[in-house]
Design an enzyme around this catalytic site. Structure first.
Site, short mmCIF file in Angstrom:
data_model
loop_
_atom_site.label_atom_id
_atom_site.label_comp_id
_atom_site.label_asym_id
_atom_site.label_seq_id
_atom_site.Cartn_x
_atom_site.Cartn_y
_atom_site.Cartn_z
N GLU A 126 3.67 4.03 -0.41
CA GLU A 126 4.55 4.52 -1.49
C GLU A 126 5.42 5.64 -0.92
O GLU A 126 5.08 6.21 0.12
CB GLU A 126 3.69 5.06 -2.64
CG GLU A 126 2.78 3.99 -3.22
CD GLU A 126 2.03 4.46 -4.45
OE1 GLU A 126 2.18 5.63 -4.85
OE2 GLU A 126 1.28 3.64 -4.99
N GLN A 182 14.96 0.29 32.24
CA GLN A 182 15.27 1.08 33.45
C GLN A 182 15.49 0.16 34.65
O GLN A 182 16.41 0.35 35.43
CB GLN A 182 14.10 2.05 33.71
CG GLN A 182 14.41 3.17 34.66
CD GLN A 182 15.47 4.12 34.11
OE1 GLN A 182 15.70 4.19 32.92
NE2 GLN A 182 16.15 4.83 34.99
N ILE A 183 14.65 -0.85 34.76
CA ILE A 183 14.76 -1.79 35.89
C ILE A 183 16.06 -2.59 35.79
O ILE A 183 16.65 -2.95 36.81
CB ILE A 183 13.50 -2.69 35.95
CG1 ILE A 183 12.29 -1.83 36.37
CG2 ILE A 183 13.69 -3.87 36.91
CD1 ILE A 183 10.94 -2.52 36.25
N GLU A 235 -0.89 8.44 15.66
CA GLU A 235 -1.70 9.63 15.35
C GLU A 235 -2.90 9.23 14.50
O GLU A 235 -4.02 9.71 14.72
CB GLU A 235 -0.85 10.68 14.59
CG GLU A 235 0.23 11.37 15.42
CD GLU A 235 1.47 10.50 15.65
OE1 GLU A 235 1.61 9.46 14.99
OE2 GLU A 235 2.31 10.88 16.50
N GLY A 283 22.16 -0.43 33.85
CA GLY A 283 23.14 -0.46 32.76
C GLY A 283 23.09 -1.75 31.97
O GLY A 283 23.32 -1.76 30.75
N LEU A 329 0.85 -1.19 0.00
CA LEU A 329 0.00 0.00 0.00
C LEU A 329 0.89 1.24 0.00
O LEU A 329 0.71 2.16 -0.80
CB LEU A 329 -0.87 -0.05 1.27
CG LEU A 329 -1.77 1.13 1.60
CD1 LEU A 329 -2.87 1.24 0.56
CD2 LEU A 329 -2.42 0.91 2.98
N GLU A 332 1.07 -0.01 9.94
CA GLU A 332 -0.40 -0.22 9.88
C GLU A 332 -1.17 0.93 10.51
O GLU A 332 -2.14 0.72 11.24
CB GLU A 332 -0.78 -1.56 10.50
CG GLU A 332 -0.30 -2.68 9.62
CD GLU A 332 -1.10 -3.94 9.73
OE1 GLU A 332 -2.32 -3.88 9.91
OE2 GLU A 332 -0.46 -4.99 9.63
N SER A 348 0.60 7.67 5.44
CA SER A 348 -0.67 7.81 6.18
C SER A 348 -1.79 8.20 5.21
O SER A 348 -2.94 7.78 5.37
CB SER A 348 -0.54 8.89 7.24
OG SER A 348 0.49 8.58 8.13
C1 LIG Z 1 9.29 -1.95 9.13
C2 LIG Z 1 8.08 -1.45 8.37
C3 LIG Z 1 7.22 -2.35 7.79
C4 LIG Z 1 6.13 -1.89 7.02
N1 LIG Z 1 5.33 -2.80 6.36
C5 LIG Z 1 4.41 -2.33 5.47
C6 LIG Z 1 3.68 -3.24 4.60
O1 LIG Z 1 3.84 -4.47 4.70
N2 LIG Z 1 2.82 -2.72 3.70
C7 LIG Z 1 2.61 -1.38 3.56
O2 LIG Z 1 1.83 -0.99 2.70
N3 LIG Z 1 3.27 -0.50 4.37
C8 LIG Z 1 4.16 -0.94 5.31
N4 LIG Z 1 4.85 -0.04 6.10
C9 LIG Z 1 4.60 1.37 5.96
C10 LIG Z 1 3.85 1.99 7.13
O3 LIG Z 1 2.53 1.54 7.16
C11 LIG Z 1 4.00 3.52 7.01
O4 LIG Z 1 5.35 3.84 7.31
C12 LIG Z 1 3.05 4.25 7.94
O5 LIG Z 1 1.72 4.07 7.54
C13 LIG Z 1 3.36 5.76 8.00
O6 LIG Z 1 3.52 6.31 6.73
P1 LIG Z 1 4.82 7.20 6.42
O7 LIG Z 1 5.99 6.43 6.85
O8 LIG Z 1 4.75 7.67 5.02
O9 LIG Z 1 4.70 8.45 7.40
P2 LIG Z 1 3.86 9.79 7.13
O10 LIG Z 1 2.49 9.45 6.69
O11 LIG Z 1 4.66 10.70 6.29
O12 LIG Z 1 3.78 10.37 8.61
C14 LIG Z 1 4.81 11.15 9.21
C15 LIG Z 1 4.27 11.67 10.54
O13 LIG Z 1 3.15 12.55 10.30
C16 LIG Z 1 2.04 12.08 11.03
N5 LIG Z 1 0.81 12.34 10.27
C17 LIG Z 1 0.56 12.06 8.96
N6 LIG Z 1 -0.69 12.42 8.65
C18 LIG Z 1 -1.25 12.94 9.77
C19 LIG Z 1 -2.53 13.49 10.09
N7 LIG Z 1 -3.50 13.56 9.16
N8 LIG Z 1 -2.74 13.93 11.35
C20 LIG Z 1 -1.76 13.83 12.28
N9 LIG Z 1 -0.55 13.33 12.05
C21 LIG Z 1 -0.29 12.88 10.81
C22 LIG Z 1 2.25 10.59 11.21
O14 LIG Z 1 1.51 10.06 12.29
C23 LIG Z 1 3.76 10.56 11.46
O15 LIG Z 1 4.01 10.88 12.80
C24 LIG Z 1 5.89 -0.49 6.90
C25 LIG Z 1 6.75 0.41 7.54
C26 LIG Z 1 7.84 -0.04 8.25
C27 LIG Z 1 8.77 0.97 8.88
#
Ligand SMILES: Cc1cc2nc3c(=O)[nH]c(=O)nc-3n(C[C@H](O)[C@H](O)[C@H](O)COP(=O)(O)OP(=O)(O)OC[C@H]3O[C@@H](n4cnc5c(N)ncnc54)[C@H](O)[C@@H]3O)c2cc1C
Length: 380
Positions: free
Chosen positions: A127, A337-338, A368, A341, A125, A364, A132
């Site tokens: 990109e 913490q518990i 936020e 070191g 999903l 997932e 988000s």
């Molecule tokens: C190890 C790992 C495994 C993953 N596996 C998968 C997978 O199998 N398939 C897949 O599709 N994706 C996967 N992901 C992607 C993951 O779901 C996304 O990283 C996540 O949804 C956040 O998107 P982003 O990294 O683009 O952050 P962004 O969307 O850019 O967010 C950056 C910050 O802004 C905040 N933010 C964004 N929009 C809002 C809003 N409207 N209101 C308030 N705060 C907001 C977010 O909470 C975050 O703190 C994976 C990620 C990692 C790191």
């Protein structure tokens, strides 16, 4: 109300705990330090039927329920966050959408190998510019005769390097309001034009495969469209609601592990002539962790129960994901913490719990986004 687990659920907990202790536990430090995906462990999990717990036997599954599956994720997460994440992603993201929305033919062809553990699945999903905001998907799938031609890029996709099938989201057209229609399409990883690379150097869940996918004029039959073309967006929201139960269960497992390690260490470690567990400051930390673990467990199991009973569970799975994953992070932090070191040293493992738990507040749907989902459910 009945808080007892069924005989089957109790059996699954025991079976998965025994497997996790005997097969995964001796490998957890190596899986983390070498950042190596434990394919052989997944083969064994497949043989035990763990990859098919929530799917019917006719599609290679074990015919269990969501709660049994959540318990299995909890037990694996209690021992190894990396294995737990790949397990949760394989079942909830790689296979479940085919079960929820697939045609009979798609279930037979694509779900059966995943549910029976012969192959792994992944769900693409995210990109580079659509995280988000999944509605910002740029990948396109254009019909050409009887095929879709897919172009785009996905990032951070769990299990992709080891997967047989990917479910990718792509823009397939525009609706009457001029908004993009996003659909889900099943893409075999051996299709021409699919390039998968796994070069991320991660903070935690290091043994879980995370990959980038480039789709360059990838042709798949039109028949690989998953579910209703126009409802791709609501379909993946439903998929994520279910997936959140499993990420919550993984957080619960890490929180439980943090509690167990911290309690054991507090009883053993002596300072000022007595075990540190005699100090009220340490006791209060342990009491808080224990309480939060139990509250998280109640919410995780309740959301699974709601799903199993065909009741709405969007809000509750967001509660469970948000609370259990933040509990995991707090519990791991206090466990370090518990340990003082020693907790900062890899050998004691609690620092790994913290690194693994951090991912759960991001993947997932970030914390936020969970709060946004809850606020929307409240009518905001
Ligand atoms: C190890 C790992 C495994 C993953 N596996 C998968 C997978 O199998 N398939 C897949 O599709 N994706 C996967 N992901 C992607 C993951 O779901 C996304 O990283 C996540 O949804 C956040 O998107 P982003 O990294 O683009 O952050 P962004 O969307 O850019 O967010 C950056 C910050 O802004 C905040 N933010 C964004 N929009 C809002 C809003 N409207 N209101 C308030 N705060 C907001 C977010 O909470 C975050 O703190 C994976 C990620 C990692 C790191």
């Amino acid at each position: 109300m009945d808080f007892n687990l069924t005989k089957e659920q109790t059996m699954i907990r025991k079976m998965v705990r025994d497997f996790a202790e005997e097969v995964i536990r001796p490998r957890t430090i190596e899986i983390d330090t070498e950042a190596k995906f434990p394919l052989d462990i997944f083969e064994q999990m497949g043989e035990l039927g763990l990859l098919g717990i929530p799917f019917p036997e006719e599609y290679g599954g074990s015919g269990g329920d969501t709660l049994s599956y959540a318990i299995a994720v909890e037990e694996i997460g209690r021992v190894c966050g990396s294995t737990g994440l790949s397990y949760a992603a394989a079942v909830s993201l790689g296979a479940s959408p085919i079960y929820y929305f697939g045609t009979e033919e798609q279930k037979k062809e694509f779900l059966t190998p995943l549910a029976s553990g012969e192959a792994l699945g992944a769900f693409g999903l995210t990109e580079p510019n659509a995280g988000s905001d999944a509605g910002g998907t740029k990948t396109t799938a254009v019909l050409d005769g009887e095929d879709f031609v897919i172009n785009g890029e996905k990032c951070f996709i769990t299990n992709a390097s080891f997967a047989k099938t990917l479910i990718v989201t792509a823009v397939t057209g525009k609706n009457e309001k001029g908004k993009n229609i996003i659909s889900a399409i099943i893409v075999p990883t051996d299709a021409e034009g699919v390039t998968i690379t796994s070069n991320y150097d991660k903070m935690g869940v290091r043994g879980s495969d995370t990959a980038e996918i480039v789709l360059d004029n990838v042709r798949v039959p039109k028949a690989n469209l998953l579910g209703d073309e126009k409802k791709g967006f609501s379909q993946f929201l439903y998929t994520l609601d279910g997936g959140r139960i499993s990420i919550a269960a993984l957080g619960l497992g890490i929180a439980q592990a943090s509690l167990e390690k911290a309690l054991q260490y507090a009883k053993e470690r002596k300072q000022f002539g007595k075990s540190i567990s005699n100090f009220q400051a340490i006791q209060f930390k342990l009491a808080d962790i224990a309480m939060e673990v139990e509250l998280a467990r109640n919410m995780v199991y309740k959301s699974a129960w709601l799903k199993d009973n065909d009741k709405p569970f969007t809000k509750e799975s967001a509660y469970a994901k948000l609370f259990a994953t933040e509990t995991a992070f707090r519990a791991a932090n206090q466990a370090i913490q518990i340990h003082g070191g020693y907790g900062y040293m890899r050998e004691y493992e609690v620092e790994r719990y913290l690194r693994d738990a951090k991912l759960l507040e991001i993947g997932e749907g970030t914390s936020e986004i969970q709060r946004l989902v809850i606020a929307r459910q409240l009518g905001c």
